[in-house]
Design an enzyme around this catalytic site. Structure first.
Site, PDB file in Angstrom:
ATOM      1  N   HIS A 167      -9.129  16.498  27.221  1.00  0.00           N
ATOM      2  CA  HIS A 167      -9.927  17.287  26.159  1.00  0.00           C
ATOM      3  C   HIS A 167     -11.152  16.532  26.124  1.00  0.00           C
ATOM      4  O   HIS A 167     -12.162  16.949  26.013  1.00  0.00           O
ATOM      5  CB  HIS A 167      -9.042  17.255  24.750  1.00  0.00           C
ATOM      6  CG  HIS A 167      -7.827  18.085  24.989  1.00  0.00           C
ATOM      7  ND1 HIS A 167      -7.660  18.888  23.575  1.00  0.00           N
ATOM      8  CD2 HIS A 167      -6.949  18.769  25.599  1.00  0.00           C
ATOM      9  CE1 HIS A 167      -6.593  19.674  23.735  1.00  0.00           C
ATOM     10  NE2 HIS A 167      -6.021  19.542  24.964  1.00  0.00           N
TER      11      HIS A 167
ATOM     12  N   HIS B 269      -4.134  39.638  -2.369  1.00  0.00           N
ATOM     13  CA  HIS B 269      -3.679  38.608  -3.053  1.00  0.00           C
ATOM     14  C   HIS B 269      -2.320  38.098  -2.246  1.00  0.00           C
ATOM     15  O   HIS B 269      -1.469  38.767  -2.326  1.00  0.00           O
ATOM     16  CB  HIS B 269      -3.472  38.566  -4.439  1.00  0.00           C
ATOM     17  CG  HIS B 269      -3.002  37.326  -5.238  1.00  0.00           C
ATOM     18  ND1 HIS B 269      -3.994  36.459  -5.882  1.00  0.00           N
ATOM     19  CD2 HIS B 269      -1.752  36.663  -5.381  1.00  0.00           C
ATOM     20  CE1 HIS B 269      -3.305  35.679  -6.413  1.00  0.00           C
ATOM     21  NE2 HIS B 269      -2.177  35.847  -6.199  1.00  0.00           N
TER      22      HIS B 269
ATOM     23  N   GLU C  86      -5.022  31.436 -11.130  1.00  0.00           N
ATOM     24  CA  GLU C  86      -4.127  31.265 -10.199  1.00  0.00           C
ATOM     25  C   GLU C  86      -3.860  29.538  -9.910  1.00  0.00           C
ATOM     26  O   GLU C  86      -2.802  28.960 -10.078  1.00  0.00           O
ATOM     27  CB  GLU C  86      -4.238  31.785  -8.892  1.00  0.00           C
ATOM     28  CG  GLU C  86      -3.012  31.335  -7.924  1.00  0.00           C
ATOM     29  CD  GLU C  86      -1.827  32.250  -8.211  1.00  0.00           C
ATOM     30  OE1 GLU C  86      -1.785  33.429  -8.390  1.00  0.00           O
ATOM     31  OE2 GLU C  86      -0.667  31.560  -8.035  1.00  0.00           O
TER      32      GLU C  86
ATOM     33  N   HIS D 268      -7.889  37.923 -16.186  1.00  0.00           N
ATOM     34  CA  HIS D 268      -6.671  38.285 -15.513  1.00  0.00           C
ATOM     35  C   HIS D 268      -5.684  38.468 -16.644  1.00  0.00           C
ATOM     36  O   HIS D 268      -5.132  37.504 -17.108  1.00  0.00           O
ATOM     37  CB  HIS D 268      -6.199  37.179 -14.689  1.00  0.00           C
ATOM     38  CG  HIS D 268      -5.113  37.502 -13.895  1.00  0.00           C
ATOM     39  ND1 HIS D 268      -3.696  37.420 -14.136  1.00  0.00           N
ATOM     40  CD2 HIS D 268      -4.578  38.361 -12.670  1.00  0.00           C
ATOM     41  CE1 HIS D 268      -2.847  37.773 -13.368  1.00  0.00           C
ATOM     42  NE2 HIS D 268      -3.412  38.673 -12.225  1.00  0.00           N
TER      43      HIS D 268
ATOM     44  N   HIS E 222       0.376  34.928  -1.278  1.00  0.00           N
ATOM     45  CA  HIS E 222       0.862  33.482  -1.650  1.00  0.00           C
ATOM     46  C   HIS E 222       1.395  33.097  -0.200  1.00  0.00           C
ATOM     47  O   HIS E 222       1.372  33.692   0.758  1.00  0.00           O
ATOM     48  CB  HIS E 222       2.019  33.588  -2.559  1.00  0.00           C
ATOM     49  CG  HIS E 222       1.672  33.783  -3.924  1.00  0.00           C
ATOM     50  ND1 HIS E 222       1.707  32.567  -4.605  1.00  0.00           N
ATOM     51  CD2 HIS E 222       1.074  34.384  -4.815  1.00  0.00           C
ATOM     52  CE1 HIS E 222       1.011  32.557  -5.932  1.00  0.00           C
ATOM     53  NE2 HIS E 222       0.971  33.855  -5.986  1.00  0.00           N
TER      54      HIS E 222
END
EC number: 2.3.3.14
Lengths: 438, 438
Positions: free
Chosen positions: B323, B226, B46, B105, B228
């Site tokens: 904080h 998977h 990918e 793949h 995106h």
């Protein structure tokens, strides 16, 4: 075992009409506000807490005007108690006459509330830590003290005729019974909104959904949610909160805020446009997202992340040959977002070894050359071969195509159109701040 | 109405012991694999489809070794059919003898499968588009043809004694009955895994949960997912898929992939460590994340996003005074991730107008000066005043503190320790690629 005996025949429904939006909210969610949400932009409050932020008055006004033009419903500002200039800036922004309502964000304390209501804001966002962590290490107060302070501050702000929100802080690490009890209390005395805050970024979507649905059954006012992004779920949590019945989401431009920030305005728009396209497109000026992100990125001196939704330099770039083929036939095959909705363009990255002949054929057409499909396949093999050796750019590909074409001796049919359309190589599109391929 | 009459007294449970991890999986999710997941890293498949990617053999091997050392379970490589060099690189990586299993793949086609099984891979990932979009505009095949091809390819790959995964493409826009039918078919003939792919990035967490749970009731093999990231939900969708019973998640370093990419390795680790700390810490070398991200970012010539989980330059920087106060007392108040788990450090940003006296007191201590709390509050007012006028840096703050101290004439007690500890200003920590504040 044999293939023919084992697999079941499957139904064929490729041509069945789609009667509803499959990316839209689940129709069973009758509480869902996915198609009826509001945005509270906190770039000028939460965003001021981002490490690199320093907004002078002029920059704050520029950002406020840009957000107002985009269409956010509320703009939240730093507490006027934070510093003398913070107070003056708050007053200045209130005087701009924006369509968006102006809020300021204060501690749950009368000292802060008295200053806040005098600034000219349309509403006050009150927050107090309710988790055992914050009660022990931050303010040191118990829930009864918190409830008493909350009621005093809320009634005071209401008496001034402006909006009031009460939010817990670190809600997902607070005791559920404590939380529901205090929300019910403040709802009864008439707050406009109650807020859930994932202050440390620990929440996950199903937790969010459960808490929002539960709270929805306890209060009648609107629910606002604030999600930090430490574990990467701020957009998904916001979406799931709306599904559960929350109405308002806190965002900031590029998500800037404490640590790695909160739900980003642009990313949430990407999420929401697939679920509620008409609502989002009619309400917000989506083509302004890129300008607003650039404005804020310049002000806080960061780059737009390469992988930013919508405006990341490759958000609409397609590379693999199989993707390019389908995109050329119909963009919806590999795109859920239409780049034109955001004033962006689509790119087919054809100058690489993963390219396919459909992408090269599109380039051949752009170059106005005349090749048969067989010829395009031949030249694609040559391009992929060079792409195996080194990174390619458009010129490399064009040279190979033109040389191949010249050898064939086929004449050019009409004058070459030098203006590339959307389907140009992504290298030409890379943001100036992102290094491009060599 | 009166405050005293209206609010309900609330229970007090700040000191109640916590008996379970509140960020962990819901105990009701008996199918959950949140504490038993595996990673398939697809940076070299990918990730090769990312616009800027060009990995030569040497770089692929370097990345594969780094991922193996980190502890990913599988490494997925580009199809050997994509180009001649892709095939050679696949063979070279298979020969490295890595602990991680090597996958390639391919399209669901015998031509591809015959080449793939000869490369030496441990398994083959087969994919085919099942949505009406892809069936119409990509391969043009109907579901019966898809099922026939799938069975042929699967039985062939199995006959070679290696793993086989069958995945649909664009699963969330495919017909549910078609999907379940084909998954059931391939499960029966013995695939190792079936895959769900949100190819266009349209899915949301609750949809993912429903689909995975449904599929889990239909197949007995593992489920791989998977996602995106077009709409910003890739990390949350992965987490929710594991809750629903998926076992394996596809990731890539920095999420690189087509368009703005997929679930990022680092971001998913941030999500998973809060849910399953023992499992994640024992299985993956988390302190290597920064090095792996830098390796890949350099190779594809992008910057680490400023707001990246874990490694973004401000991921562990705390700014607002309220904080800073709590973080100094107990880091868990505003941190769900411990920076030390990732070889990172925590920073208190004290040089700004939102600072508070607790942060300044910590700086006074670092400078080894002797001021009372009242004096620290006085000098904090001076610092905030200058911070209202312009951005501050550490030197500004130190000068103000030292001048104030000198005027008091209080002696320094011991030699100044010039080595700053974790609690230094974030400006010193900004990534070299991100512009720092002036």
């Amino acid at each position: 075992m044999s293939a023919n005996n084992e697999f079941q025949s499957v139904t064929e429904s490729a041509t069945a009409p789609t009667t509803s939006n499959p990316y839209g909210p689940n129709p069973a969610d009758y509480l869902s506000n996915v198609k009826n949400f509001q945005l509270i932009d906190s770039t000028l409050r939460e965003g001021e807490q981002f490490a690199n932020s320093f907004f002078d008055t002029e920059k704050k006004i520029e950002i406020a005007r840009a957000l107002d033009d985009f269409g956010v419903d509320y703009i939240e500002l730093t507490s006027p108690v934070a510093s003398e200039q913070s107070k003056k800036d708050c007053e200045a922004i209130c005087k701009l006459g924006l369509k968006a309502k102006i809020l300021t964000h204060i501690r749950c304390h009368m000292d802060d509330a008295r200053v806040a209501v005098e600034t000219g804001v349309d509403g006050v966002d009150v927050v107090i830590g309710t988790s055992k962590f914050l009660r022990q290490y931050s303010h040191g107060k118990d829930m009864n003290y918190i409830a008493k302070s909350a009621v005093e501050v809320i009634e005071f702000v209401k008496s001034k005729g402006i909006e009031i929100r009460f939010s817990s802080e670190d809600s997902f690490r607070s005791d559920l019974v404590d939380l529901l009890n205090i929300y019910k209390t403040v709802d009864k005395i008439g707050v406009n909104r109650v807020g859930i805050a994932d202050t440390v970024g620990c929440a996950n979507p199903r937790q969010v959904y459960e808490l929002v649905r539960t709270l929805k059954s306890v209060v009648s006012c609107d629910i606002e949610c604030h999600f930090h992004n430490d574990t990467g779920c701020a957009i998904a949590n916001a979406y799931t909160a709306l599904e559960g019945g929350a109405r308002l989401i806190d965002v900031s431009v590029l998500g800037i805020g404490e640590r790695n920030g909160i739900t980003p305005l642009g990313g949430l728009m990407a999420r929401m446009i697939v679920a509620a396209p008409e609502y989002v497109k009619s309400k917000y000026k989506l083509h302004k997202i890129r300008d607003i992100e650039n404005l804020v990125a310049d002000a806080v001196e960061v780059n737009i992340p390469f992988n930013n939704p919508i405006t990341g330099f490759c958000a609409f770039t397609h590379k693999a040959g199989i993707h390019a083929k389908a995109i050329l036939a119909n963009p919806s095959t590999y795109e859920i977002l239409d780049p034109h909705d955001f004033g962006m363009k689509r790119y087919i990255h054809f100058a690489n070894r993963l390219t396919g002949w459909n992408a090269i054929k599109s380039r051949v057409d752009q170059l106005n050359l005349n090749l048969t499909d067989t010829q395009v396949k031949e030249v694609t093999v040559k391009i992929k071969k060079l792409g195996d050796v080194r990174p390619l750019n458009i010129d490399d590909v064009d040279s190979i195509i033109k040389d191949f074409h010249a050898e064939l001796g086929t004449p050019i049919l009409k004058p070459v159109n030098t203006g590339l359309n959307d389907l140009e190589n992504s290298n030409g599109h890379a943001s100036k701040k992102v290094k491009t391929s060599k």
